[in-house]
Write a protein that holds these residues in place. Structure first.
Motif, mmCIF file in Angstrom:
data_model
loop_
_atom_site.group_PDB
_atom_site.id
_atom_site.type_symbol
_atom_site.label_atom_id
_atom_site.label_comp_id
_atom_site.label_asym_id
_atom_site.label_seq_id
_atom_site.Cartn_x
_atom_site.Cartn_y
_atom_site.Cartn_z
ATOM 1 N N GLN A 65 16.844 35.971 19.373
ATOM 2 C CA GLN A 65 17.944 35.167 18.840
ATOM 3 C C GLN A 65 17.949 33.748 19.410
ATOM 4 O O GLN A 65 18.237 32.789 18.691
ATOM 5 N N VAL A 66 17.632 33.629 20.693
ATOM 6 C CA VAL A 66 17.582 32.289 21.292
ATOM 7 C C VAL A 66 16.453 31.477 20.661
ATOM 8 O O VAL A 66 16.614 30.294 20.339
ATOM 9 N N PHE A 69 17.403 30.294 17.218
ATOM 10 C CA PHE A 69 18.366 29.192 17.327
ATOM 11 C C PHE A 69 17.651 27.863 17.541
ATOM 12 O O PHE A 69 17.910 26.874 16.837
ATOM 13 N N TRP A 70 16.736 27.821 18.515
ATOM 14 C CA TRP A 70 16.045 26.562 18.828
ATOM 15 C C TRP A 70 15.073 26.150 17.726
ATOM 16 O O TRP A 70 14.946 24.957 17.423
ATOM 17 N N ASP A 72 15.361 26.523 14.640
ATOM 18 C CA ASP A 72 16.142 25.905 13.566
ATOM 19 C C ASP A 72 16.749 24.576 14.020
ATOM 20 O O ASP A 72 16.692 23.581 13.288
ATOM 21 N N LYS A 73 17.307 24.545 15.208
ATOM 22 C CA LYS A 73 18.006 23.358 15.684
ATOM 23 C C LYS A 73 17.069 22.171 15.846
ATOM 24 O O LYS A 73 17.453 21.022 15.610
ATOM 25 N N THR A 233 13.539 29.993 25.839
ATOM 26 C CA THR A 233 14.243 31.220 26.217
ATOM 27 C C THR A 233 14.337 31.327 27.738
ATOM 28 O O THR A 233 13.671 30.584 28.467
ATOM 29 N N LEU A 297 24.437 29.787 22.468
ATOM 30 C CA LEU A 297 24.724 29.994 21.045
ATOM 31 C C LEU A 297 26.217 30.036 20.754
ATOM 32 O O LEU A 297 26.622 29.891 19.589
#
Length: 298
Positions: A65-66, A69-70, A72-73, A233, A297
């Motif tokens: 999940q981490v 997140f990154w 995409d960001k 991560t 997040l």
């Protein structure tokens, strides 16, 4: 240990419906056709380059999940290999529990034979080197810096990619250029520094200092640089709680430091196989990983 029931820790995946092409320290990789891969992030934990026999519950989900997140960001800086394909759609129904929340389908790419490391603070092996040579990986630094001091500017210190059980070796930028070419080496350096800067600025707003991190990259079919593996991560980075940061000492971190500390005190010789980990160490480590994810997040 296979995750036959949701919520169980996963030490090793067993996806019989796809051919497994690689087993890393933490990730199991399967082929999905000729051009895609399924990457399953297990709950395995590696310390001192040895995979421990005890899984850390929830670790695989946190890393997955981490990373998502990154990826995409920070996609405006460099694209990632992640594809918008649900991993449970590429395995059998009986194998879904092994991939939900902890797997990703990606483009199959040619990985570069180097790891791109960015250091923003003076800690770990860098601090040890600085004490003897006033440099980190051969890069000269100002005199008078203390342990965990923020560096004047982040530095790029590449390394080789070692096989499981072996140690990565720091290399000079010129050696990296010799391996992949000067133009690509410069691009990897510049992209790595840009990723670190953007991530560190964001993380600080969430109460986390990213002291250092490791990136891996590959090339797509057109020779373009693509971010692969994992993204910022607690396994690939050193995260510190900003409110506990004090230059001059090594701050606590959101990672496997509980395991490292216990292993150091246990008398283990740092050779495989690793020892079984006590339940309280496993629980504390699992909680630290989850706390890092929650902070980042929200």
């Amino acid at each position: 240990m296979s995750a036959s029931r949701p919520g169980q820790p996963l030490l090793e995946s067993r996806i019989a419906s796809l051919p497994r092409v690689h087993k890393g320290k933490v990730r199991d990789i399967y082929a999905v056709g000729d051009d895609k891969l399924l990457i399953v992030t297990t709950d395995r934990l590696s310390a001192f380059d040895v995979v421990m026999p005890t899984p850390i519950p929830g670790k695989g989900q946190v890393l997955t999940q981490v990373s998502a997140f990154w990826f995409d960001k920070l996609k405006a800086i460099v694209p990632s290999q992640a594809l918008d394909i649900a991993p449970e759609t590429v395995v059998l129904d009986t194998e879904r529990d092994q991939v939900i929340g902890r797997a990703i389908v990606v483009k199959k790419l040619k990985a570069l034979p180097v790891e791109a490391i960015v250091r923003g603070y003076l800690v770990g092996s860098g601090w040890k080197e600085y004490q003897t040579s006033q440099s980190v990986c051969g890069i000269a630094l100002p005199a008078g810096l203390k342990q965990a001091d923020r560096l004047p500017v982040p530095i790029f210190t590449p390394s080789t990619k070692a096989a499981v059980g072996a140690h990565d070796e720091n290399i000079a930028f010129e050696q990296m250029a010799g391996l992949i070419g000067m133009e690509l080496a410069q691009q990897v350096r510049d992209v790595s520094l840009a990723l670190y800067k953007a991530a560190a600025e964001y993380a600080l707003t969430r109460g986390i200092i990213i002291a250092d991190t490791k990136f891996e990259f590959g090339l797509d079919e057109k020779g373009r640089l693509v971010w692969i593996d994992e993204a910022l991560t607690p396994d690939s980075s050193r995260f510190w709680p900003a409110d506990q940061y004090r230059p001059g000492s090594n701050p606590p971190s959101f990672d496997k430091q509980f395991v490292r500390d216990w292993l150091e005190a246990s008398g283990w010789n740092k050779q495989a196989p690793g020892p079984e980990l006590p339940a309280e160490i496993v629980a504390q480590t699992s909680e630290k990983y989850r706390e890092a994810m929650t902070r980042l997040l929200g």
